[in-house]
Design a protein around this motif. Structure first.
Motif, PDB file in Angstrom:
ATOM      1  N   UNK A 261       0.796  -1.234   0.000  1.00 34.47           N
ATOM      2  CA  UNK A 261       0.000   0.000   0.000  1.00 34.47           C
ATOM      3  C   UNK A 261       0.823   1.276   0.000  1.00 34.47           C
ATOM      4  N   UNK A 262       2.153   1.157  -0.079  1.00 36.06           N
ATOM      5  CA  UNK A 262       3.047   2.323  -0.140  1.00 36.06           C
ATOM      6  C   UNK A 262       2.861   3.263   1.041  1.00 36.06           C
ATOM      7  N   UNK A 263       2.405   2.719   2.168  1.00 37.47           N
ATOM      8  CA  UNK A 263       2.260   3.531   3.368  1.00 37.47           C
ATOM      9  C   UNK A 263       1.002   4.365   3.430  1.00 37.47           C
ATOM     10  N   UNK A 264       0.144   4.274   2.417  1.00 38.90           N
ATOM     11  CA  UNK A 264      -1.086   5.080   2.399  1.00 38.90           C
ATOM     12  C   UNK A 264      -2.204   4.232   1.793  1.00 38.90           C
ATOM     13  N   UNK A 265      -2.864   3.398   2.600  1.00 40.36           N
ATOM     14  CA  UNK A 265      -3.878   2.489   2.050  1.00 40.36           C
ATOM     15  C   UNK A 265      -5.056   3.203   1.417  1.00 40.36           C
ATOM     16  N   UNK A 266      -5.462   4.348   1.960  1.00 39.81           N
ATOM     17  CA  UNK A 266      -6.609   5.058   1.394  1.00 39.81           C
ATOM     18  C   UNK A 266      -6.282   5.572  -0.002  1.00 39.81           C
ATOM     19  N   UNK A 267      -5.128   6.224  -0.116  1.00 37.00           N
ATOM     20  CA  UNK A 267      -4.728   6.744  -1.428  1.00 37.00           C
ATOM     21  C   UNK A 267      -4.515   5.610  -2.428  1.00 37.00           C
ATOM     22  N   UNK A 268      -3.936   4.518  -1.961  1.00 38.71           N
ATOM     23  CA  UNK A 268      -3.702   3.374  -2.849  1.00 38.71           C
ATOM     24  C   UNK A 268      -5.028   2.805  -3.345  1.00 38.71           C
ATOM     25  N   UNK A 269      -6.012   2.742  -2.469  1.00 35.59           N
ATOM     26  CA  UNK A 269      -7.313   2.213  -2.857  1.00 35.59           C
ATOM     27  C   UNK A 269      -7.996   3.130  -3.865  1.00 35.59           C
ATOM     28  N   UNK A 270      -7.903   4.452  -3.655  1.00 36.59           N
ATOM     29  CA  UNK A 270      -8.488   5.391  -4.616  1.00 36.59           C
ATOM     30  C   UNK A 270      -7.779   5.301  -5.964  1.00 36.59           C
ATOM     31  N   UNK A 271      -6.454   5.131  -5.938  1.00 41.32           N
ATOM     32  CA  UNK A 271      -5.713   4.957  -7.181  1.00 41.32           C
ATOM     33  C   UNK A 271      -6.184   3.717  -7.920  1.00 41.32           C
ATOM     34  N   UNK A 272      -6.372   2.619  -7.181  1.00 40.45           N
ATOM     35  CA  UNK A 272      -6.863   1.384  -7.791  1.00 40.45           C
ATOM     36  C   UNK A 272      -8.270   1.574  -8.343  1.00 40.45           C
ATOM     37  N   UNK A 273      -9.108   2.342  -7.632  1.00 38.82           N
ATOM     38  CA  UNK A 273     -10.473   2.606  -8.084  1.00 38.82           C
ATOM     39  C   UNK A 273     -10.466   3.280  -9.459  1.00 38.82           C
ATOM     40  N   UNK A 274      -9.694   4.351  -9.580  1.00 43.10           N
ATOM     41  CA  UNK A 274      -9.681   5.082 -10.845  1.00 43.10           C
ATOM     42  C   UNK A 274      -8.992   4.276 -11.949  1.00 43.10           C
ATOM     43  N   UNK A 275      -7.863   3.657 -11.627  1.00 42.82           N
ATOM     44  CA  UNK A 275      -7.119   2.924 -12.661  1.00 42.82           C
ATOM     45  C   UNK A 275      -7.919   1.742 -13.186  1.00 42.82           C
TER      46      UNK A 275
END
Length: 800
Positions: A261-275
């Motif tokens: 998660x690169x230290x930021x699970x929320x941001x990683x999840x949003x990135x996965x959502x858009x990608x």
């Protein structure tokens, strides 16, 4: 016109559609995909365990997998034998049935809507039949393609039960939901989606005072989930007994795992959502792995994507209608795994749950566009215009995907490498030829599962217990297994192809048996017979006792501060320790020390030849890059080598160095330009190896050294032809000439060996110096200091 379509659609177009779907899934099935992916092979190895009576509801290897797919592969093995087609046949069948069931699902789902009686179900099935995504997974022997199949069966039975007001169909939907859980992890979300839909539909219709599905069929819904729960019981019991298995695979890729998660699970999840959303529509943003896609290719082509947007808009405008709501919720809810598993972004396999519902969007959009075209066409051309508007986008979609899959992807180097085409080719070559000597296989994965399935046919539970004594595994990018006296067959795959220069140096005489090209034109698999390998560059000064032991070495280039020294080591191994795991290997440590024995560079890591392949007497060559610190002095250096293995004696590699106590001769034997004087030279055959010449030298500079020079030693036959050579920076590369103290003698030792097959007789040793940057040789001077030649020549008799 709708009556015309209703009258003409039932059999002919559906049959044609299934023929097209079969063509997409069976054309060139023996060549595309070009090999057998490791995950496919592992499922096949599990299927062999099923045939051996060791099946289960869950298979724990490879992070754990639900087991029903392995039983289908086992049945396929009984029908077709153990081969690539048999591994993929269940997926092919699942893909074809899904296409058919998509049509029947559309018929049931769209009843009592304004889309009833339209070609939308057929169009949706057509888009699925020709989808690159679904075609690929229908030809790919993994479990994922069964999620769309079982989901479609469950939803078809669900809506058929609703339409017929028959709880037995709802119970059948429960059976399909339960069976679905035995295929793929993402299927766990399907019952959740259906439950959420029923709850949302109840809330919407309850507020409007209309009867909901839950209110009208409470017993049927209860039966559906009850039967699904009963079917799930064996797998549930396994998870209770092995609690870690339920989340083992998911936890490795879950967004809450700090490793992904690169230290930021929320941001990683949003990135996965858009990608993962954009991968459906935008070129260049599709899944980038060759295993699953033509890298960057979106799910929809431009036309299909536009029609899908039209279809979604149509559904959103009517979102309160329960059947349209079902389609609208299907895609976002079944996309949830792609937002939670974030080790790969985007990731098509985790979105398989959206199929086939996704393709109802362009089907509905195409129907809306077709109606618009029909309304503007002349009465005479109306029928043709309508059919063209419906068939045109689908034909375009099919054409684009046929080319993308069978030409762009299927014939690509990337697909060949992703599906381990070289290892599969090695398995087939060995089966066809059955060589009468040892076979050495270079591969990037030790005992590659694709090879073990197709050649060894060994169940997964016996993977490391069963051993073929005719085979050896190694990775030629890190080590080279040298041939025994009787020779060996080398199978070098492009996934673990050695550097060509190093290969020619270690195995100078190779007889090609087969060169198989990969789709990119490069060699995919090279097969050679090798009778003898090249001898080690240096053998002197090594511990001679015990196994494993170091029997030779060489250092490529020169050791300098801030540089890298490549240390080549020749090992003779023992049998492995009795308690050693076949996948393990001892640790090797290489230390470069300065004259004060201060470590200036260290390499440490596992020995690149696993215990499972050790046989007493086998010779393995390894090479290691050792970085020397920028603050280290400029030579001389010593290399210390140690293996963490019982009986291994530490070796110190230092074939020379400063010799301040050497007595200067009264007559200087030879002097080269640049002030290089030869003070002494001694030659002798190596003890126990009369084909090897040991040359001991003592040199000094009479004026300050200007640069690093390379010493060459050539072995010439009676005709003056070069038969062997040793070009080296002095002291095996550990003491460059620009580090020599002015006027101080320096000892060096060079070895040169006759190549395999060279005859006994009189040979000439020629030695001299050159500038390795320009190739310019130093001159040998006469007594007056004038250049005579560029080398010293001495005669020696060798008897190999």
């Amino acid at each position: 016109m709708r009556a015309f379509l209703r009258r003409r659609l039932p059999f002919g177009p559906l049959f044609l559609l299934l023929v097209v779907a079969a063509a997409f899934r069976l054309w060139q099935i023996g060549a595309i995909p070009p090999g057998l992916f490791g995950d496919e092979a592992v499922d096949g190895l599990d299927a062999l365990d099923v045939l051996a009576g060791r099946g289960g509801v869950f298979f724990p290897a490879n992070y754990g997998r639900e087991g029903l797919h392995m039983y289908l592969v086992a049945l396929s093995f009984l029908l077709f034998g153990v081969n690539e087609f048999a591994v993929r046949f269940p997926s092919i069948a699942a893909g074809l049935i899904t296409v058919l069931m998509t049509y029947w699902l559309g018929r049931e789902l769209l009843r009592r809507t304004d889309l009833e009686g339209t070609p939308v179900p057929l169009l949706a099935a057509g888009w699925l039949a020709t989808s690159f995504w679904h075609v690929h997974f229908s030809r790919f022997g993994v479990r994922g393609v069964f999620t769309p199949l079982m989901t479609t069966l469950a939803f078809w039975a669900f809506w058929r039960g609703i339409n017929r007001r028959d709880w037995r169909w709802l119970a059948g939907a429960g059976l399909a939901l339960g069976v679905n859980l035995y295929f793929y992890t993402a299927a766990r979300l399907v019952p959740v989606f259906l439950g959420l839909y029923i709850a949302v539909e109840w809330w919407i219709n309850g507020r409007r005072g209309r009867p909901s599905i839950l209110r009208r069929f409470p017993g049927g819904i209860l039966a559906m989930y009850g039967i699904a729960g009963l079917v799930f019981i064996p797998l549930f019991r396994y998870f209770i007994q092995h609690p870690g298995s339920f989340t083992a695979r998911a936890s490795e890729v879950f967004v809450g795992n700090p490793r992904v998660n690169s230290g930021n699970p929320v941001m990683k999840s949003f990135l996965a959502l858009f990608a993962n959303t954009l991968q459906f529509f935008i070129a260049g943003l599709g899944d980038r792995d060759w295993f699953y896609n033509l890298p960057g290719r979106p799910v929809f082509d431009l036309v299909t994507g536009a029609l899908a947007i039209v279809g979604v808009i149509y559904l959103i405008q009517r979102w309160r209608r329960r059947r349209y709501l079902f389609l609208l919720l299907w895609w976002p809810i079944m996309m949830i795994p792609t937002f939670l598993a974030v080790d790969r972004i985007p990731a098509l396999p985790r979105a398989l749950g959206v199929l086939p519902g996704l393709y109802f969007f362009p089907a509905i959009g195409a129907w809306q566009v077709a109606q618009w075209v029909e309304s503007r066409a002349t009465p005479r051309n109306r029928r043709v215009a309508l059919l063209a508007a419906l068939a045109g986008p689908l034909v375009f979609h099919a054409t684009v995907n046929w080319w993308a899959y069978f030409v762009s992807w299927g014939r690509s180097q990337g697909a060949f490498e992703a599906f381990d085409g070289d290892v599969v080719a090695a398995a087939h070559w060995l089966k066809r030829h059955e060589p009468d000597r040892l076979a050495y296989i270079s591969a990037d994965i030790y005992r590659h599962p694709s090879f073990m399935l197709l050649y060894e046919e060994v169940p997964l539970t016996e993977f490391f217990e069963q051993y073929d004594p005719r085979l050896r595994w190694f990775d030629a990018r890190q080590a080279m297994l040298m041939p025994p006296p009787e020779g060996a067959i080398y199978l070098l795959g492009n996934s673990a192809m050695p550097d060509r220069e190093r290969l020619d140096r270690l195995l100078p005489v190779m007889t090609p048996l087969a060169i198989m090209k990969s789709p990119g034109g490069d060699p995919g698999l090279e097969v050679y017979r090798v009778d003898k390998g090249a001898p080690p560059p240096r053998t002197q000064g090594l511990p001679g006792q015990g196994l494993p032991r170091l029997i030779g070495y060489g250092i490529v280039g020169e050791a300098r501060p801030g540089g890298t020294a490549e240390v080549m080591l020749y090992w003779e191994v023992s049998d492995p320790p009795e308690d050693a795991s076949p996948v393990d290997a001892p640790t090797v440590q290489i230390v470069v020390e300065d004259a004060r024995r201060t470590p200036r560079g260290i390499w440490a890591g596992p020995f690149p030849y696993r215990y499972g392949e050790w046989h007493a007497g086998d010779v393995v060559v390894t090479w290691h890059q050792v970085s020397i610190g920028q603050d280290a002095p400029l030579g001389p250096y010593t290399v210390r080598v140690r293996m963490d293995h019982p009986g291994m004696v530490e070796a110190r590699l230092s074939p020379g160095g400063p010799a301040p106590d050497f007595p200067l001769p009264q007559i200087i034997p030879a002097e080269f330009s640049a002030g290089l004087q030869l003070l002494d030279i001694q030659m002798r055959p190596a003890i126990g190896d009369p084909a090897r010449v040991i040359v001991d030298l003592v040199w000094r500079f009479t004026r300050p050294p200007e640069k690093s020079y390379t010493l060459f030693l050539h072995l010439l036959n009676e005709a003056g032809e070069l038969v062997a050579q040793a070009d080296t920076i002095p002291v095996a590369g550990l003491f460059p000439t620009d580090a020599w103290p002015l006027g101080e003698p320096v000892r060096d030792q060079i070895e040169v060996a006759l190549p395999p097959g060279a005859p006994a007789g009189q040979y000439t040793i020629a030695l001299g110096w050159y500038d390795w940057r320009t190739g310019e040789r130093l001159s040998l001077l006469d007594e007056a200091g004038q250049p005579m030649t560029d080398r010293i020549e001495l005669s020696i008799t060798l008897t190999p």
